[in-house]
Write a protein that holds these residues in place. Structure first.
Motif, PDB file in Angstrom:
ATOM      1  N   TYR A 114      -0.560   6.363  -7.508  1.00  0.00           N
ATOM      2  CA  TYR A 114      -1.500   6.662  -7.471  1.00  0.00           C
ATOM      3  C   TYR A 114      -1.511   7.385  -8.204  1.00  0.00           C
ATOM      4  CZ  TYR A 114      -0.296  11.335  -5.331  1.00  0.00           C
ATOM      5  OH  TYR A 114       0.415  12.195  -4.856  1.00  0.00           O
ATOM      6  N   PRO A 126     -15.245   7.495  -0.775  1.00  0.00           N
ATOM      7  CA  PRO A 126     -14.641   6.471  -0.075  1.00  0.00           C
ATOM      8  C   PRO A 126     -13.836   5.882  -0.780  1.00  0.00           C
ATOM      9  CG  PRO A 126     -17.245   6.232  -0.557  1.00  0.00           C
ATOM     10  CD  PRO A 126     -16.834   7.183  -0.695  1.00  0.00           C
ATOM     11  N   LEU A 127     -12.736   5.464  -0.635  1.00  0.00           N
ATOM     12  CA  LEU A 127     -12.117   4.470  -1.562  1.00  0.00           C
ATOM     13  C   LEU A 127     -13.178   3.076  -1.993  1.00  0.00           C
ATOM     14  CD1 LEU A 127      -8.245   4.419   0.055  1.00  0.00           C
ATOM     15  CD2 LEU A 127      -9.589   5.266  -2.440  1.00  0.00           C
ATOM     16  N   GLN A 142       0.129  -3.712   2.598  1.00  0.00           N
ATOM     17  CA  GLN A 142       0.003  -3.944   4.250  1.00  0.00           C
ATOM     18  C   GLN A 142       1.030  -4.973   5.079  1.00  0.00           C
ATOM     19  OE1 GLN A 142      -4.328  -5.164   5.344  1.00  0.00           O
ATOM     20  NE2 GLN A 142      -3.743  -3.391   6.828  1.00  0.00           N
ATOM     21  N   GLU A 167       3.858   6.477  -0.582  1.00  0.00           N
ATOM     22  CA  GLU A 167       4.984   6.632   0.389  1.00  0.00           C
ATOM     23  C   GLU A 167       6.172   5.736   0.161  1.00  0.00           C
ATOM     24  OE1 GLU A 167       1.166   6.298   2.661  1.00  0.00           O
ATOM     25  OE2 GLU A 167       2.359   6.271   4.034  1.00  0.00           O
ATOM     26  N   PHE A 178      -3.351  -4.217  -2.171  1.00  0.00           N
ATOM     27  CA  PHE A 178      -4.315  -3.560  -2.148  1.00  0.00           C
ATOM     28  C   PHE A 178      -4.763  -2.558  -3.540  1.00  0.00           C
ATOM     29  CE2 PHE A 178      -7.182  -5.581   0.873  1.00  0.00           C
ATOM     30  CZ  PHE A 178      -6.761  -6.241   1.817  1.00  0.00           C
ATOM     31  N   ARG A 232      -2.273 -11.508  -2.361  1.00  0.00           N
ATOM     32  CA  ARG A 232      -0.922 -11.668  -1.121  1.00  0.00           C
ATOM     33  C   ARG A 232       0.389 -12.423  -1.882  1.00  0.00           C
ATOM     34  NH1 ARG A 232      -2.406 -12.471   3.463  1.00  0.00           N
ATOM     35  NH2 ARG A 232      -4.472 -11.974   4.351  1.00  0.00           N
ATOM     36  N   TYR A 275      -2.121   0.292  -2.448  1.00  0.00           N
ATOM     37  CA  TYR A 275      -1.581   0.322  -1.363  1.00  0.00           C
ATOM     38  C   TYR A 275      -0.633  -1.302  -1.178  1.00  0.00           C
ATOM     39  CZ  TYR A 275      -4.765   4.438  -0.654  1.00  0.00           C
ATOM     40  OH  TYR A 275      -4.793   5.315  -0.674  1.00  0.00           O
ATOM     41  N   PHE A 291     -11.696  -1.202  -2.247  1.00  0.00           N
ATOM     42  CA  PHE A 291     -10.918  -1.550  -1.982  1.00  0.00           C
ATOM     43  C   PHE A 291     -11.175  -2.670  -3.362  1.00  0.00           C
ATOM     44  CE2 PHE A 291      -7.716  -0.065   0.136  1.00  0.00           C
ATOM     45  CZ  PHE A 291      -8.804   1.184   0.982  1.00  0.00           C
ATOM     46  N   GLY A 292     -10.079  -3.763  -3.970  1.00  0.00           N
ATOM     47  CA  GLY A 292     -10.423  -4.921  -4.794  1.00  0.00           C
ATOM     48  C   GLY A 292     -10.429  -5.607  -3.321  1.00  0.00           C
ATOM     49  N   ASN A 293     -10.383  -7.331  -3.499  1.00  0.00           N
ATOM     50  CA  ASN A 293      -9.657  -8.691  -2.717  1.00  0.00           C
ATOM     51  C   ASN A 293      -8.512  -8.450  -2.399  1.00  0.00           C
ATOM     52  OD1 ASN A 293     -12.564  -8.545  -2.318  1.00  0.00           O
ATOM     53  ND2 ASN A 293     -12.961  -9.844  -4.078  1.00  0.00           N
ATOM     54  N   MET A 334       2.528  -2.533   9.566  1.00  0.00           N
ATOM     55  CA  MET A 334       2.201  -1.427   9.356  1.00  0.00           C
ATOM     56  C   MET A 334       0.961  -0.781   8.674  1.00  0.00           C
ATOM     57  SD  MET A 334       5.684  -1.108   9.534  1.00  0.00           S
ATOM     58  CE  MET A 334       6.915  -0.103   8.466  1.00  0.00           C
ATOM     59  N   GLY A 335       0.323  -1.180   8.823  1.00  0.00           N
ATOM     60  CA  GLY A 335      -1.606  -0.222   7.948  1.00  0.00           C
ATOM     61  C   GLY A 335      -0.748  -0.725   6.706  1.00  0.00           C
ATOM     62  N   LEU A 336      -1.777   0.805   5.744  1.00  0.00           N
ATOM     63  CA  LEU A 336      -1.532   0.630   4.643  1.00  0.00           C
ATOM     64  C   LEU A 336      -0.605   1.533   4.386  1.00  0.00           C
ATOM     65  CD1 LEU A 336      -5.422   0.492   4.066  1.00  0.00           C
ATOM     66  CD2 LEU A 336      -3.627  -1.442   2.670  1.00  0.00           C
ATOM     67  N   TYR A 375      -9.658   8.194  -9.890  1.00  0.00           N
ATOM     68  CA  TYR A 375      -9.088   8.446  -8.712  1.00  0.00           C
ATOM     69  C   TYR A 375      -8.069   6.497  -8.545  1.00  0.00           C
ATOM     70  CZ  TYR A 375      -5.960   7.719  -4.432  1.00  0.00           C
ATOM     71  OH  TYR A 375      -4.650   8.371  -3.793  1.00  0.00           O
TER      72      TYR A 375
END
Lengths: 112, 115
Positions: B48, B103-104, B37, B59, B90, B111, B35, B106-108, B41-43, B31
């Motif tokens: 995917y 769990p996911l 951010q 979304e 991300f 921006r 995302y 994440f990359g760093n 608004m969150g992630l 998977y």
């Protein structure tokens, strides 16, 4: 689609306990995750719940009620380094393939 | 073990330019996801993939393309950048999109600013 709701911000004193709530509506629920995200950094995994009840990991505990679509993260003995955003994420399969969707996050500010 | 590697870390684009955000993982995760951010608004899930050759919309997929030709790589393409795409992006991967408690990772983050 999925609907994941979290309050936005709270302030607490070092050494205190805070509870961060998350409510969700989804189809094909596969589990709920909590992540911590410090400013300017990527989220990091804290806990996972798939069955009802409480999971405890050191100072952090997470609770799930599937019938109510509700979870909370409990942070005990707060430390300054716990100042961060806390995100809940729901894994579901009701929209096609399995995917993870996040709430907006709850900012916790720890003060001395 | 590098985990999830995202490049670039920072990018400035002019409106209408195209670019690709790169994401690679070396954990043999099936998977992978992207995302964005934004403040307040969150992630939000853009696209995917549950395995090589399979991609799905999340979304907020409009204005973005993805492909998954290998298990390791999941690039995100901005076709014609718009100021509304200014955000932190991300990439994240896991064994099974959260099933079984995976769990996911994440990359760093990247921006991106579109002027």
């Amino acid at each position: 689609g999925q609907n994941i709701d979290q309050p936005t911000e709270m302030t607490a004193t070092e050494g205190a306990i805070v509870q961060i709530n998350c409510t969700y509506q989804t189809s094909g629920f596969n589990g709920l995750f909590w992540y911590q995200q410090h400013a300017g950094e990527a989220p990091t995994f804290l806990s996972y719940n798939v069955l009802d009840g409480l999971e405890e990991k050191g100072r952090f505990s997470s609770f799930l009620s599937r019938s109510k679509g509700y979870s909370y993260l409990l942070l005990k003995e707060l430390q300054m380094k716990d100042s961060a955003s806390y995100l809940c994420a729901v894994s579901s399969s009701g929209y096609g393939n399995n995917r993870l969707a996040f709430g907006k996050g709850n900012q916790v500010v720890v003060i001395p | 073990n590098a985990g999830v590697t995202q490049t670039p870390k920072f990018q400035v684009l002019k409106t209408g330019q195209s670019m690709t955000l790169q994401c690679a993982q070396d954990m043999n995760h099936e998977y992978m996801s992207w995302y964005r951010q934004d403040p307040g608004m969150g992630l939000r899930l853009i696209h995917y993939s549950v395995g090589a050759g399979i991609t799905d919309q999340g979304e907020v997929p409009n204005g973005y393309n993805v492909s998954r030709s290998t298990t390791e790589d999941f690039p995100l393409r901005l076709l014609s950048a718009a100021p509304s795409q200014t955000s932190v992006y991300f990439c994240a991967s896991s064994y099974a999109a959260g099933t079984g408690g995976s769990p996911l990772h994440f990359g760093n983050g990247t921006r991106l600013t579109v002027t």
